[in-house]
Write an enzyme that holds these catalytic residues in place. Structure first.
Site, PDB file in Angstrom:
ATOM      1  N   GLU A 170       0.851  -1.188   0.000  1.00  0.00           N
ATOM      2  CA  GLU A 170       0.000   0.000   0.000  1.00  0.00           C
ATOM      3  C   GLU A 170       0.886   1.238   0.000  1.00  0.00           C
ATOM      4  OE1 GLU A 170      -3.029   0.087   3.045  1.00  0.00           O
ATOM      5  OE2 GLU A 170      -2.984   2.269   3.184  1.00  0.00           O
ATOM      6  N   GLU A 175      -2.771  11.282   3.319  1.00  0.00           N
ATOM      7  CA  GLU A 175      -3.846  11.077   4.278  1.00  0.00           C
ATOM      8  C   GLU A 175      -3.867  12.272   5.218  1.00  0.00           C
ATOM      9  OE1 GLU A 175      -4.583   6.702   5.569  1.00  0.00           O
ATOM     10  OE2 GLU A 175      -2.415   6.989   5.553  1.00  0.00           O
TER      11      GLU A 175
END
Length: 434
Positions: A170, A175
């Site tokens: 990932e 974020e």
């Protein structure tokens, strides 16, 4: 780095998911200087995926590019939202943006892992339509604000369905959690370095500014040897296989792109009385590019370059290329200066042909092709005045003018202004990077 979720994949999305990136930055040729300059003009950057979200207000995202996931499983993070495929949660605004909206749920029939869902939102991926190994992945986004909001721009490996998470890998390009309005996080997850143990770093805006106040550009450059993160063109983190230690580096296969807006969860915590709804994550564009100096693999084919270079650029007398006064204002002069290691001397030679510092680009003033045209710092605009190639002969060539970065009057004095000049092979046109 962030201490956050155990995983971000959705149970319903196991059969999907792949993405990509790149860390191409500079063209390294093996021929002579003249040939290098000729080749520089033919280097191309290939766009392999692009969505500028042009379309009528209220229309759905392009289904030829994006799939909308549905469900309220919590995605392994105890999130509170139910992802829908409705235009009430993901739609174009008619102004060239995708708007992902989180709302309080009014449908008692929507069930989440904890009971009737409290919120709806959207999660889009390109797993069925676009996957790529290595590249430059970039999106310009204005994030939401408030306790409990969790917008993200990220990628998952295409072998998720067969090897599971985190074995598939990932890459979190960006974020943001609501209780940190001025900070974003870039992280990778793999076997032995996932969840709270993911490898990452944070980037915080200066002067207490919030990311929700304006659009910002988030990107990764991903190559076989490194993944580099940037915000508004300013590099803030690089990870290499060495960072994984004895664990497997799993960033060697295609990944897909994901945009989502989660509400609540283990990392951001849940919304409280201070959080207003609806909240929006507004996406101006998503672009993926490669250059023609190397190879890449993915569903679209294409090619990619080598490795992004970040660090000092040193020239005649061992002096560093420097942004005068450390200012990020448009038009700030570029000069030679004693090497100090500060941000005004940290440059990134990117896969898109730019040379960046302090979030802006090395630029030839007025896009001039004349000998003696000065170089400056300027907002990145994609013009040929900001396109550069670094050759094996150690020339840094502006491809728009086909001329070399040059220290004026062959000087190595502190404060010497930099300019472009017909390439001569002299010492005042030779540069080392990193």
């Amino acid at each position: 780095m962030a201490v956050h979720r155990s995983r971000r994949w959705s149970f319903g999305g196991l059969a999907l998911l792949v993405s990509a990136g790149l860390a191409s930055a500079v063209l390294i040729n093996t021929s002579d200087a003249a040939t290098n300059r000729a080749n520089a003009a033919t280097v191309t950057t290939t766009t392999t995926f692009s969505d500028d979200f042009d379309g009528a207000a209220g229309s759905a995202p392009d289904s030829a590019k994006w799939s909308l996931e549905t469900g309220g499983s919590g995605n392994g993070n105890h999130e509170l939202e139910y992802y829908t495929n409705s235009t009430s949660n993901a739609a174009l605004d008619g102004k060239g943006d995708l708007v992902v909206t989180a709302r309080k749920n009014t449908d008692s029939g929507l069930q989440c892992w904890y009971g009737t869902c409290q919120y709806t939102s959207a999660r889009l991926n390109t797993a069925k339509t676009f996957t790529q190994k290595y590249g430059h992945f970039e999106s310009r986004i204005k994030v939401p604000k408030g306790q409990g909001v969790w917008p993200a721009f990220w990628m998952l490996g295409d072998d998720l369905g067969s090897v599971g998470w985190p074995g598939s890998g990932e890459i979190d390009v960006m974020e943001n959690v609501g209780y940190e309005p001025g900070t974003v996080h870039g992280t990778i997850h793999g076997p032995g370095y996932s969840g709270a143990g993911g490898l990452g770093a944070a980037y915080t805006l200066p002067n207490g500014t919030s990311f929700a106040d304006d659009f910002h550009t988030f990107a990764v450059d991903w190559s076989p040897s490194a993944i580099t993160w940037s915000v508004d063109g300013q590099t803030y983190e690089t990870r290499t296989p060495a960072d994984a230690g004895s664990n497997k580096w799993v960033f060697d296969h295609p990944f897909d792109i994901i945009l989502n807006f989660a509400v609540g969860g283990d990392w951001p915590g849940n919304p409280d009385s201070s959080t207003s709804f609806p909240q929006t994550m507004t996406v101006d564009y998503v672009h993926v590019t490669t250059s023609d100096s190397g190879s890449t693999s993915g569903s679209t084919g294409g090619s990619t370059g080598g490795t992004t270079r970040t660090g000092a650029i040193k020239g005649i007398g061992g002096m560093c290329v420097d942004v005068a006064g450390g200012s990020s204002d448009d038009g700030t002069p570029i000069q030679l200066h004693n090497c100090t290691g500060n941000d005004a001397q940290k440059w990134t030679l990117g896969s898109d042909g730019t040379v960046r510092a302090l979030g802006k680009c090395l630029d030839v003033k007025a896009a001039s092709h004349d000998d003696g045209a000065v170089v400056q710092l300027y907002t990145c605009n994609g013009t040929s005045a900001q396109q550069w190639t670094y050759t094996s002969a150690k020339d840094l060539t502006n491809t728009g003018a086909d001329k070399c970065l040059d220290a004026k009057d062959n000087s190595s004095a502190d404060g010497t202004r930099l300019q472009i000049w017909t390439c001569s092979g002299n010492a005042n046109q030779k540069w080392t990077v990193g």
